[in-house]
Scaffold this active site. Structure first.
Site, mmCIF file in Angstrom:
data_model
loop_
_atom_site.group_PDB
_atom_site.id
_atom_site.type_symbol
_atom_site.label_atom_id
_atom_site.label_comp_id
_atom_site.label_asym_id
_atom_site.label_seq_id
_atom_site.Cartn_x
_atom_site.Cartn_y
_atom_site.Cartn_z
ATOM 1 N N CYS A 271 0.952 -1.323 -0.035
ATOM 2 C CA CYS A 271 0.096 -0.006 0.061
ATOM 3 C C CYS A 271 1.026 1.236 -0.110
ATOM 4 O O CYS A 271 2.012 1.065 0.124
ATOM 5 C CB CYS A 271 -0.941 0.009 1.167
ATOM 6 S SG CYS A 271 0.072 0.079 2.669
ATOM 7 N N HIS B 64 2.980 1.960 11.207
ATOM 8 C CA HIS B 64 2.129 1.889 12.153
ATOM 9 C C HIS B 64 1.976 2.954 13.236
ATOM 10 O O HIS B 64 1.115 3.015 13.880
ATOM 11 C CB HIS B 64 2.422 0.639 13.128
ATOM 12 C CG HIS B 64 2.510 -0.768 12.367
ATOM 13 N ND1 HIS B 64 1.408 -0.999 11.341
ATOM 14 C CD2 HIS B 64 3.269 -1.733 12.192
ATOM 15 C CE1 HIS B 64 1.627 -2.300 11.089
ATOM 16 N NE2 HIS B 64 2.837 -2.833 11.342
ATOM 17 N N HIS C 125 -2.115 -5.189 18.746
ATOM 18 C CA HIS C 125 -1.590 -4.508 17.478
ATOM 19 C C HIS C 125 -0.861 -3.077 17.759
ATOM 20 O O HIS C 125 -1.399 -2.411 18.329
ATOM 21 C CB HIS C 125 -2.546 -4.448 16.336
ATOM 22 C CG HIS C 125 -2.059 -4.070 15.073
ATOM 23 N ND1 HIS C 125 -1.442 -3.059 14.722
ATOM 24 C CD2 HIS C 125 -1.851 -5.091 13.969
ATOM 25 C CE1 HIS C 125 -1.074 -3.025 13.360
ATOM 26 N NE2 HIS C 125 -0.998 -4.428 12.978
ATOM 27 N N GLU D 105 -0.346 -0.799 15.948
ATOM 28 C CA GLU D 105 -0.951 0.659 15.474
ATOM 29 C C GLU D 105 -1.867 0.967 16.725
ATOM 30 O O GLU D 105 -1.987 2.223 16.942
ATOM 31 C CB GLU D 105 -1.722 0.305 14.164
ATOM 32 C CG GLU D 105 -2.487 1.449 13.812
ATOM 33 C CD GLU D 105 -3.205 1.186 12.673
ATOM 34 O OE1 GLU D 105 -3.062 0.414 11.720
ATOM 35 O OE2 GLU D 105 -4.536 1.487 12.673
ATOM 36 N N THR E 266 -6.795 0.848 11.222
ATOM 37 C CA THR E 266 -6.638 1.021 9.768
ATOM 38 C C THR E 266 -7.234 -0.221 8.722
ATOM 39 O O THR E 266 -7.825 -0.081 7.993
ATOM 40 C CB THR E 266 -5.606 1.821 9.244
ATOM 41 O OG1 THR E 266 -4.449 0.819 9.713
ATOM 42 C CG2 THR E 266 -5.356 3.324 9.652
ATOM 43 N N CYS F 268 -8.611 2.287 6.526
ATOM 44 C CA CYS F 268 -7.787 3.080 5.419
ATOM 45 C C CYS F 268 -8.537 2.564 4.080
ATOM 46 O O CYS F 268 -8.783 1.444 3.761
ATOM 47 C CB CYS F 268 -6.300 2.327 5.535
ATOM 48 S SG CYS F 268 -5.509 2.640 4.227
ATOM 49 N N SER G 74 0.972 -10.270 9.741
ATOM 50 C CA SER G 74 0.170 -9.185 9.234
ATOM 51 C C SER G 74 -1.244 -9.164 9.332
ATOM 52 O O SER G 74 -1.826 -10.186 8.895
ATOM 53 C CB SER G 74 0.425 -8.987 7.578
ATOM 54 O OG SER G 74 -0.343 -8.129 6.867
ATOM 55 N N SER G 75 -1.863 -8.473 10.013
ATOM 56 C CA SER G 75 -3.310 -8.371 10.131
ATOM 57 C C SER G 75 -4.002 -8.278 9.141
ATOM 58 O O SER G 75 -4.987 -8.726 8.938
ATOM 59 C CB SER G 75 -3.570 -7.214 11.564
ATOM 60 O OG SER G 75 -3.710 -6.199 10.997
ATOM 61 N N SER H 89 1.722 -5.315 2.884
ATOM 62 C CA SER H 89 3.188 -5.580 3.126
ATOM 63 C C SER H 89 3.942 -6.912 2.144
ATOM 64 O O SER H 89 5.122 -7.187 2.600
ATOM 65 C CB SER H 89 3.669 -5.568 4.475
ATOM 66 O OG SER H 89 3.036 -6.768 5.053
HETATM 67 FE FE1 F3S Z 1 -1.060 1.255 4.367
HETATM 68 FE FE2 F3S Z 1 -1.241 3.384 5.623
HETATM 69 FE FE3 F3S Z 1 -3.376 2.168 4.891
HETATM 70 S S1 F3S Z 1 0.448 1.845 6.049
HETATM 71 S S2 F3S Z 1 -2.768 0.030 4.968
HETATM 72 S S3 F3S Z 1 -2.010 3.239 3.551
HETATM 73 S S4 F3S Z 1 -2.927 3.056 6.844
#
Ligand code: F3S
Length: 649
Positions: free
Chosen positions: A12, A72, A121, A123, A161, A189, A217-218, A263
């Site tokens: 992302c 995060h 987590h 974040e 997010t 997000c 990775s959540s 990721s």
């Molecule tokens: Fe990535 Fe930022 Fe969204 S790290 S998943 S763009 S909150």
């Protein structure tokens, strides 16, 4: 089977940004430390390590070193410690997470902040660490409700997010109805939402979903949860983890979907895609093998079972299938995809009512009284034998390119797939194989093997070469001086041009390009031009042919002989000067020589002091050599006689 990658998958924006910042810092300092792993992907972490990007758990482990805060984000206190310990703090907190930090910080001291997400987590821990009030984490509606029931207002809810957007929407509606004064911020997000949406959409169509990403990775785990609701789902961190027999139970027209967490590097997704392609090829070959052995079994017509080979009479055809009679209680049918390997062929192009065809049973369904059959699988078996005969006889055959695959194209020949490797397609290296899609091509069979259910390899290049060699042999047998061709200019050299006249390339020397004077061949033609040529001479041993592009009907010498005679006094234009004289053009294509001794009644030391290129001079024709096509001119003769050329010359 077909592989589809979710249109939103992989890195992302926030992760890409964090990696870029860390890599830039690593280049600057030689090595850099990240507070926690930069991304939740074991393989990607190893690659980062190799670039000098190392993870530490606390700022104290990287005292005096550059330290990256990952996407995060971290609690305010951690950030403050980092600033005290580190040489430089590179804040790669994702801008989307920073927005949540601001919301958290704005909740009044007497209020409550609830983060909808996983309390462990990083974040969520970071978000709570920016609040100045009481904080809670809740991972579902029940936990949220329980907190709300015992919490004094004002309450502000934010969301991790990567939280599932569908689940959030349900929770949000319930909570808003029961606790109308609670402030809810949808902080999911959009990158996560898009990935989830696209994974959901793909998994609804797919029979198998491969989710690629780190186990910790959540957002990747969330993608797997979404996919599991709709399709068989396999979670892998890399291509090596794809289990054997992964395609077991899948049908020929099933879709295999691939999605990846935020990721997951693009190259890991590609490796998984390539590996699945291999699995499909392997699976196809194994199926063919199964059928090959089943085909040899019982030939009885009374009972149908998978693999039984039967004679089927076509009863009716539709766009999708042919209904067939197989002499059993079940109604037989053959779907279009089992009739042919050619995806463009229509059912009615392949069979018509009344046709009796060989087919093999692929599925019997007694609950509805039907039997699915395949014609193409029988054809493939028969095709192998036939293609082997064709190979032995070195015949050239013709088929249609139905697919472009990794490393070549597939040609359908009487329902058997023939693989033509890219190097045998005749398409130059680096050229586009797609140009062959749908085309009819002539090819040779270069390999037929029964291994892995049958493999046939062909070569368009060999067939083309053979045709070309035959044409060449015929050309040299029949070549004659004066033969005419229309050719195409292949290349231009300083001394002339090479022209493709079909079987061979011939040379047109510069002087033979046109009747007029030529500076460089490129002033007359360009590569790709079509020109008419005649054979001037040839050498059978050296296999060379000289051509001329001069049209004999336009020969200026013929015109000159018709219109001019010895002793004519004419006007001519100086076109070049040499040590021994000057050449003057009489008409285009015919120049005469004014020898140095014929320029003046007086002795001329340097011609350039008397004449220059472009001068139009009166001259007398003093000699014409018709054999050698030479004309001698004289200015001196006119000085002596006092003659002048008339102005119409
Ligand atoms: Fe990535 Fe930022 Fe969204 S790290 S998943 S763009 S909150």
């Amino acid at each position: 089977m077909r592989i589809e990658i979710a249109d939103k998958a992989g890195f992302c924006f926030g992760v890409k940004r964090a990696i870029n910042l860390a890599e830039t810092a690593a280049e600057k300092y030689g090595e850099v430390f990240t507070l926690g792993e930069l991304i939740h992907n074991e393989r990607a972490i190893e690659e980062l390590e190799a670039k000098g990007i190392h993870a530490v758990e606390t700022p104290e482990e990287a005292v005096g070193k550059p330290l990256v805060i990952r996407s995060h984000g971290v609690a305010r206190a951690v950030e403050e410690t980092a600033r005290k310990c580190s040489a430089e703090v590179i804040d790669a907190t994702c801008p989307n997470v920073l927005k949540i930090h601001k919301i958290a910080a704005s909740v009044p001291k007497n209020g409550t902040l609830i983060v909808l997400g996983d309390e462990n987590h990083p974040e969520v821990i970071g978000i709570m660490g920016h609040a100045n009030c009481k904080t809670f984490a809740a991972k579902n509606a029940e936990q949220l409700k329980a907190v709300l029931e015992k919490t004094a207002e004002p309450v502000c809810i934010v969301v991790q997010t990567t939280f599932d957007s569908g689940e959030f929407s349900e929770i949000s509606q319930k909570i808003s109805a029961e606790f109308p004064r609670v402030e809810i911020h949808n902080t999911i997000c959009t990158a996560t939402e898009q990935r989830q949406k696209s994974a959901r959409e793909l998994s609804r169509r797919a029979a198998l979903m491969i989710v690629v990403g780190g186990r910790s990775s959540s957002n990747t785990r969330k993608l797997a949860e979404i996919c599991e609701k709709n399709a068989k789902t396999v979670f892998v961190t890399s291509a090596e983890e794809i289990p054997p027999q992964i395609l077991k139970g899948l049908q020929a027209d099933d879709i295999i979907g691939i999605t990846a967490g935020a990721s997951t590097p693009a190259h890991t997704i590609k490796e998984v895609h390539d590996k699945m392609n291999e699995e499909i090829t392997k699976n196809n070959n194994e199926n063919e093998e199964d059928f090959a052995s089943l085909l040899e079994q019982d030939q009885s017509f009374n009972k149908l079972y998978n693999g039984k080979r039967v004679k089927a009479t076509v009863v009716s055809v539709s766009k999708k299938e042919a209904v067939v009679e197989v002499g059993a209680k079940q109604t037989g049918y053959i779907v279009r995809e089992e009739l042919t390997n050619d995806p463009t062929a229509e059912v009615e192009d392949i069979v018509k009512p009344g046709d009796v065809i060989d087919a093999v049973v692929i599925k019997v369904d007694d609950s509805v009284g039907t039997a699915a059959l395949s014609k193409k699988r029988v054809d493939a078996q028969l095709g192998l034998e036939k293609l082997d005969e064709i190979k032995q006889a070195n015949e050239t055959i013709e088929g249609k390119v139905t697919r472009v695959v990794n490393g070549g194209v597939i040609v359908n020949y009487e329902n058997t797939n023939v693989f033509i490797p890219a190097s045998h397609t005749g398409v130059p290296r680096g050229g586009k194989l797609d140009t062959l899609q749908g085309k009819s091509v002539k090819f040779k069979i270069i390999e037929v093997s029964n291994d892995r259910g049958g493999r046939v390899v062909g070569s368009i290049r060999q067939a083309t070469r053979e045709v070309r060699e035959a044409e060449r042999a015929k050309f040299w047998e029949t070549i004659e001086v004066g033969q005419k061709f229309e050719g195409e200019v292949r290349s231009i050299e300083n001394y002339g041009v090479f022209v493709d006249i079909g079987a061979v390339d011939g040379l047109v020397h510069t002087a033979d390009l046109t009747w007029n004077r030529v500076g460089h061949p490129k002033d007359i033609v360009k590569v790709g031009d079509k020109i008419n040529v005649i054979v001037k001479s040839f050498d059978l041993e050296k296999k060379r042919v000289s051509l001329s592009a001069k049209d004999p009907d336009d020969n200026p010498w013929t015109k000159f002989i018709e219109e001019y005679a010895k002793d004519d006094v004419i006007k001519a234009t100086i076109v070049s000067i040499t040590e021994f004289g000057a050449f003057a053009q009489i008409i285009p294509g015919v120049d005469g020589l004014i020898h140095i001794s014929q320029i003046s009644t007086e002795r001329v030391q340097d011609i350039n002091t008397v004449l220059k290129v472009g001068d139009v001079v009166d001259v007398k024709i003093i000699d014409i050599d018709e054999e050698k096509n030479r004309v001698s001119l004289s200015i001196r003769a006119l000085s002596e006689s006092g003659e002048t050329a008339s102005d119409d010359e």
